[in-house]
Design a protein around this motif. Structure first.
Motif, PDB file in Angstrom:
ATOM      1  N   UNK A 561       0.826  -1.205   0.000  1.00 47.96           N
ATOM      2  CA  UNK A 561       0.000   0.000   0.000  1.00 47.96           C
ATOM      3  C   UNK A 561       0.862   1.257   0.000  1.00 47.96           C
ATOM      4  N   UNK A 562       2.043   1.177   0.623  1.00 48.29           N
ATOM      5  CA  UNK A 562       2.949   2.317   0.640  1.00 48.29           C
ATOM      6  C   UNK A 562       3.629   2.505  -0.719  1.00 48.29           C
ATOM      7  N   UNK A 563       3.947   1.373  -1.355  1.00 47.05           N
ATOM      8  CA  UNK A 563       4.590   1.439  -2.670  1.00 47.05           C
ATOM      9  C   UNK A 563       4.001   0.350  -3.544  1.00 47.05           C
ATOM     10  N   UNK A 564       3.012   0.692  -4.366  1.00 48.07           N
ATOM     11  CA  UNK A 564       2.389  -0.321  -5.226  1.00 48.07           C
ATOM     12  C   UNK A 564       3.369  -0.979  -6.195  1.00 48.07           C
ATOM     13  N   UNK A 565       4.537  -0.367  -6.404  1.00 49.17           N
ATOM     14  CA  UNK A 565       5.519  -0.954  -7.313  1.00 49.17           C
ATOM     15  C   UNK A 565       6.632  -1.677  -6.556  1.00 49.17           C
ATOM     16  N   UNK A 566       6.366  -2.020  -5.289  1.00 54.05           N
ATOM     17  CA  UNK A 566       7.368  -2.688  -4.457  1.00 54.05           C
ATOM     18  C   UNK A 566       7.370  -4.173  -4.803  1.00 54.05           C
ATOM     19  N   UNK A 567       8.204  -4.519  -5.751  1.00 55.22           N
ATOM     20  CA  UNK A 567       8.211  -5.867  -6.322  1.00 55.22           C
ATOM     21  C   UNK A 567       8.476  -6.946  -5.267  1.00 55.22           C
ATOM     22  N   UNK A 568       9.449  -6.712  -4.382  1.00 49.85           N
ATOM     23  CA  UNK A 568       9.811  -7.729  -3.406  1.00 49.85           C
ATOM     24  C   UNK A 568       8.655  -8.071  -2.474  1.00 49.85           C
ATOM     25  N   UNK A 569       7.794  -7.078  -2.215  1.00 52.85           N
ATOM     26  CA  UNK A 569       6.646  -7.338  -1.345  1.00 52.85           C
ATOM     27  C   UNK A 569       5.698  -8.351  -2.003  1.00 52.85           C
ATOM     28  N   UNK A 570       5.488  -8.219  -3.315  1.00 54.08           N
ATOM     29  CA  UNK A 570       4.632  -9.174  -4.022  1.00 54.08           C
ATOM     30  C   UNK A 570       5.269 -10.568  -4.007  1.00 54.08           C
ATOM     31  N   UNK A 571       6.586 -10.612  -4.204  1.00 52.40           N
ATOM     32  CA  UNK A 571       7.277 -11.900  -4.231  1.00 52.40           C
ATOM     33  C   UNK A 571       7.147 -12.597  -2.879  1.00 52.40           C
ATOM     34  N   UNK A 572       7.456 -11.863  -1.812  1.00 53.47           N
ATOM     35  CA  UNK A 572       7.399 -12.459  -0.475  1.00 53.47           C
ATOM     36  C   UNK A 572       5.971 -12.845  -0.108  1.00 53.47           C
ATOM     37  N   UNK A 573       5.022 -12.019  -0.519  1.00 51.74           N
ATOM     38  CA  UNK A 573       3.628 -12.346  -0.214  1.00 51.74           C
ATOM     39  C   UNK A 573       3.196 -13.606  -0.973  1.00 51.74           C
ATOM     40  N   UNK A 574       3.662 -13.734  -2.200  1.00 53.69           N
ATOM     41  CA  UNK A 574       3.346 -14.942  -2.962  1.00 53.69           C
ATOM     42  C   UNK A 574       3.848 -16.190  -2.260  1.00 53.69           C
ATOM     43  N   UNK A 575       5.057 -16.106  -1.704  1.00 51.83           N
ATOM     44  CA  UNK A 575       5.615 -17.251  -0.976  1.00 51.83           C
ATOM     45  C   UNK A 575       4.757 -17.580   0.248  1.00 51.83           C
ATOM     46  N   UNK A 576       4.325 -16.526   0.956  1.00 51.32           N
ATOM     47  CA  UNK A 576       3.496 -16.737   2.142  1.00 51.32           C
ATOM     48  C   UNK A 576       2.157 -17.370   1.770  1.00 51.32           C
ATOM     49  N   UNK A 577       1.558 -16.875   0.701  1.00 54.46           N
ATOM     50  CA  UNK A 577       0.254 -17.404   0.287  1.00 54.46           C
ATOM     51  C   UNK A 577       0.354 -18.868  -0.111  1.00 54.46           C
ATOM     52  N   UNK A 578       1.488 -19.257  -0.676  1.00 53.01           N
ATOM     53  CA  UNK A 578       1.699 -20.671  -0.966  1.00 53.01           C
ATOM     54  C   UNK A 578       1.728 -21.470   0.336  1.00 53.01           C
ATOM     55  N   UNK A 579       2.412 -20.917   1.330  1.00 47.42           N
ATOM     56  CA  UNK A 579       2.485 -21.582   2.624  1.00 47.42           C
ATOM     57  C   UNK A 579       1.112 -21.682   3.270  1.00 47.42           C
TER      58      UNK A 579
END
Length: 918
Positions: A561-579
């Motif tokens: 929400x602070x940086x919609x273009x924060x790529x690493x946040x999407x990557x890390x969130x994807x890993x969490x959602x898999x978990x």
């Protein structure tokens, strides 16, 4: 360039080169330190697999210029030389340092040529020697990223030399040198931004040196023209024309440069440059005070420091600050030199003027006076200004040495300065040997810079010395309590020390220091983008607790929400959602990240893992292939795509799977998993000798490799080498005493090949100790009882086995056989079965040969892979057996069953690819 250096004698050039080599030979033993890590080690633009066009789309550090986190330092030609280094020696630091040494030698020789325009030969050599040995240059020469200064300086001086040829006979204009100058200015600017300032030096040279004007003469002419008492002289018109061409070309370069950075200035924080965000008058007073600080470094380079940011130089917040005296003295001295050089004609004033131009104009972009930069003081940016300083010193020395009284002392002083400077440079080079030595040397000069404490901590952290690193990180938080990065470092180190509670506390402190969101105001403009990693690090820490997964997800979403273009946040969130077993949402996160960066091979790899979770191997393989198109050496994509092809059962894919695994073992020659899976492929292709060789290699690398040991034993068993399988199984069971399949296979070989009923019985009893409900183990134990001629016990055992698996028809059939045998022999013969060749005995023998089969059939295996911070551990596949039995009909069928047994035992156990790491 060689033509312009024609009057530099071979002796002079040899002297300069020899002095440079003597001062910088030890730089060849230094590694990649400080900014070299980002510019060289972490910069994908150096790799041959990266398209050349990327060099002209990315900044100096390999970040796309369009991204907000880019430093906007556009130096593609410098990066190109790094790429050439990489092409010839990859990451061997010696070649990079050697090329820097060569470039410094070239700069010194070209500078000698420039000096000869304003000084006599002897003074020119003095200036060039002083420039060659000056310790302020160690950052530019010994630090690999300093190559930007070296390359820019070569073309900077070449452009100036070219412009000096633009005046023809009778003051005519020679346009060719001007065109060459413009081209060289462009090249210098593509090496480093300050290259464009040579245009200003050319303008000053044209007006005050080539045309011989003085400031009073120019003012008189201007007054006369304004009063209408005269016209503009033709020579002045020609001068104006040349200046207009120069300025127009410069303006064009500036416009292009602004377009390249997309009209965005880089984001710096108060930690990088505290004065830049300070209110007036502290900002102006501090920036002006930095000018005498830089001048003092040129005059007395005794205390050098690789990093002058943060609290190194306290802010000048008041007019009453005593440091303002230094600022005032500096401006008085500089002003007096300018007045002398502009007001009076003569060679001396011209020399002083050009020296001042070389000092002042190239320094303007780094002065903070017109726009803020990401540092307070940087020794490397004094590389070109030091040329003017050396000319001034040589000119002053010339004046002194011409006086008979001072001639000897001037020579003694010159020799002392050159010798001490050379020694200091030689000694300073060793500071750049490693990051630890560099930052420790900096701490000797300045203990008020939290960044230095952090960097020493990082150096120790890289050596896995976490306890010592923690001390330096904690000291950084004490020096600068509001340093977000320091608290993040403390948290990360606590995590490495498995102190999760302390780690979370440190991350929470860092998070509390983050600026609050202000509606309508861009967040990134007020904080360094990497500080947002505090949310990522904190989330990565707490998601280890299964009960806090939602809390971790909230942190990722806050960062996004602070940086919609924060790529690493999407990557890390994807890993969490898999978990969290939410593969569809994980897919959305990765697709969003791919919108921001479609050239990231890791993202395509992660998406492939999601498709495996979604049980869509076709799409998974497509994404693995996309990752390999972008990065043909992507190790995990090579490995996992090969496994996917192997699991597909499609024989047409096996050759490609083999090629990928061969590529993988070339990249990771010490990873036993690669050799193991090559062995599995060879087993699938019935290449038994090849399979044996791969399995043995895997076991040599990892003697306790569970799957390789079992499958090598299985390979021996199914190729008639059962006795060779036994020592392998002994190794397997020594490491893994509870390996059920190993126990079954060992018991089978002992009973059928070695006729060791006791040994086989121990194996099957061990299985039942581990798992009393193991049908296959219990059934085989029943066979042992039969071989022991204890039919009553065999009957009881089969009854118990049938209770465990009432639907298994073969158990009921064997029970019936045992009961009929008991009935036919009578109670008195239970313990003494006949051993002759009667029909009854043969029937029993055939029946129980079938009983002793270790039956199995092929199962499919599902891969589950969780990608965490792109650092994965792979676990091997292992053959799995599922007990099945088919009734005995005939000898032919028995042979068929044997074939099925062999084929069935050789298959994949469920692949465990739950990858971890942060």
């Amino acid at each position: 360039l060689l033509e312009k250096m024609a009057d530099v004698s071979l002796k002079e050039a040899a002297l300069i080169v020899g002095v440079v080599a003597a001062c910088y030979w030890n730089s060849l033993f230094c590694g990649f330190v400080f900014d070299d890590v980002s510019a060289i080690l972490d910069n994908k633009d150096l790799h041959p697999s990266t398209p050349l066009r990327n060099l002209f789309q990315n900044d100096f550090w390999g970040t796309p210029m369009s991204e907000e986190r880019s430093h906007k330092s556009y130096r593609p030609l410098t990066v190109l030389t790094f790429r050439l280094n990489y092409l010839f020696s990859e990451l061997n630091a010696v070649s990079y340092h050697f090329l820097n040494l060569v470039f410094h030698g070239v700069v010194c020789i070209v500078f000698l040529k420039v000096c000869k325009l304003f000084l006599d030969n002897r003074s020119s050599v003095v200036a060039s020697l002083l420039f060659a040995v000056h310790p302020i240059h160690t950052e530019a020469v010994t630090g690999v990223v300093g190559r930007a200064e070296l390359l820019s300086s070569i073309f900077f001086l070449a452009a100036f030399l070219s412009y000096t040829k633009s005046k023809g006979p009778d003051n005519t204009i020679v346009w060719t040198p001007i065109a060459v100058t413009v081209c060289l200015v462009a090249v210098a600017t593509l090496c480093k931004e300050q290259g464009i300032t040579v245009v200003g030096i050319c303008c000053v040279y044209e007006v005050f040196i080539a045309q011989g004007y003085t400031l009073p003469a120019l003012l008189d002419t201007a007054v006369q023209i304004l009063r209408g008492k005269g016209s503009i002289p033709f020579s002045m018109l020609q001068t104006l024309l040349k200046l207009i061409v120069l300025m127009f070309s410069t303006l064009l370069l500036v416009v292009v440069r602004v377009q390249v950075i997309q009209s965005q200035l880089p984001v710096f924080t108060r930690f990088d440059n505290p004065a830049a965000v300070s209110p007036s008058p502290a900002r102006q007073l501090t920036f002006n005070y930095l000018l005498p600080v830089n001048a003092w470094l040129l005059l007395n380079p005794s205390e050098l420091c690789c990093d002058w940011t943060m609290g190194t130089i306290p802010l000048v917040e008041s007019l009453l600050d005593v440091r303002n005296i230094a600022t005032l003295t500096f401006f008085c001295f500089l002003g007096s030199l300018m007045v002398f050089s502009l007001r009076y004609p003569g060679d001396s004033s011209k020399t002083v003027l050009m020296a001042l131009c070389l000092i002042v104009l190239p320094f303007i972009p780094a002065s903070n006076l017109f726009f803020p930069v990401g540092f307070v003081v940087a020794e490397r940016v004094l590389y070109v200004p030091s040329m003017g300083f050396c000319i001034l010193v040589a000119h002053g020395w010339k004046k002194l040495s011409n006086k008979s009284v001072l001639r000897k002392i001037s020579w003694v002083c010159l020799a002392a300065v050159l010798f001490t400077h050379a020694l200091k440079t030689l000694h300073r080079n060793w500071d750049w040997e490693s990051e630890y030595t560099l930052f420790m040397s900096a701490l000797k000069v300045n203990k008020n810079n939290a960044k230095l404490w952090n960097n020493v901590g990082h150096a120790l952290e890289n050596e896995k010395k976490f306890e010592r690193a923690l001390q330096f990180f904690i000291q950084a938080t004490q020096v600068q309590p509001d340093d977000i990065g320091a608290h993040m470092n403390v948290g990360r180190t606590y995590k490495n020390l498995n102190k999760t509670k302390e780690a979370e506390e440190s991350y929470m402190i860092a998070k509390s220091l983050m600026p609050q969101i202000i509606p309508g105001k861009k967040y990134a403009a007020r904080v360094a983008p990497n500080h947002l990693n505090v949310y990522i690090n904190l989330a990565n820490l707490i998601r280890a607790n299964e009960s806090r997964l939602e809390e971790a997800d909230q942190l990722y979403r806050q960062a996004i929400s602070m940086r919609p273009d924060f790529k690493q946040a999407y990557i890390s969130r994807g890993e969490l959602l898999l978990k969290m077993n939410k593969p569809l949402k994980a897919k959305e996160a990765y697709l969003r990240a791919l919108e921001l960066d479609r050239s990231n091979a890791d993202l395509w790899y992660n998406l492939a893992i999601v498709y495996i979770e979604l049980k869509d191997p076709t799409e998974a393989l497509k994404n693995f292939n996309r990752a390999l198109e972008l990065n043909p050496t992507h190790k995990l994509a090579l490995f996992n795509s090969a496994l996917l092809m192997q699991e597909s059962g499609d024989a047409r894919l096996r050759p490609e799977a083999k090629q990928r695994l061969l590529h993988y073992v070339k990249e990771e020659p010490q990873d036993s998993n690669g050799y193991f899976n090559l062995g599995m492929l060879a087993m699938d292709d019935k290449k038994d000798m090849e399979a044996e060789a791969w399995m043995k290699k895997a076991i040599r690398l990892q003697p306790n490799f569970r799957s390789a040991l079992f499958n090598l034993a299985l390979l021996y068993s199914q190729t008639g080498k059962e006795l060779m399988a036994l020592p392998v199984l002994e190794d397997l069971l020594r490491y893994y005493p509870d390996h059920t399949k190993g126990l079954i296979l060992k018991g089978d070989i002992l009973m059928n090949q070695k006729k060791d009923i006791v040994g086989a019985k121990m194996c099957f009893e061990k299985i039942l100790e581990l798992d009393p409900n193991n049908v296959q183990g219990k059934h085989n134990l029943c066979v042992v009882y039969f071989e022991e001629k204890d039919l009553i016990k065999a009957e009881k055992c089969l009854v118990e086995t049938l209770a465990l698996a009432p639907h298994e028809e073969y158990i009921q059939r064997h029970l019936n056989i045992v009961r009929s045998k008991i009935a036919s022999l009578g109670a008195t013969e239970q313990s003494s079965l006949p051993s002759d060749g009667t029909v009854a005995t043969e029937a029993k023998k055939n029946s129980f040969q079938n009983l002793k089969e270790v039956k199995s059939e092929k199962t499919t295996s599902q891969s589950t892979v969780a990608n965490k911070d792109r650092s994965k551990n792979k676990k091997p596949t292992e053959k799995n057996s599922v007990d099945k039995e088919t009734p005995k009909k005939s000898t032919k069928e028995i042979k068929d069953i044997e074939k099925k047994r062999v084929a069935a035992l050789k298959r994949l156990e469920e692949i465990e690819r739950i990858l971890n790491g942060e």
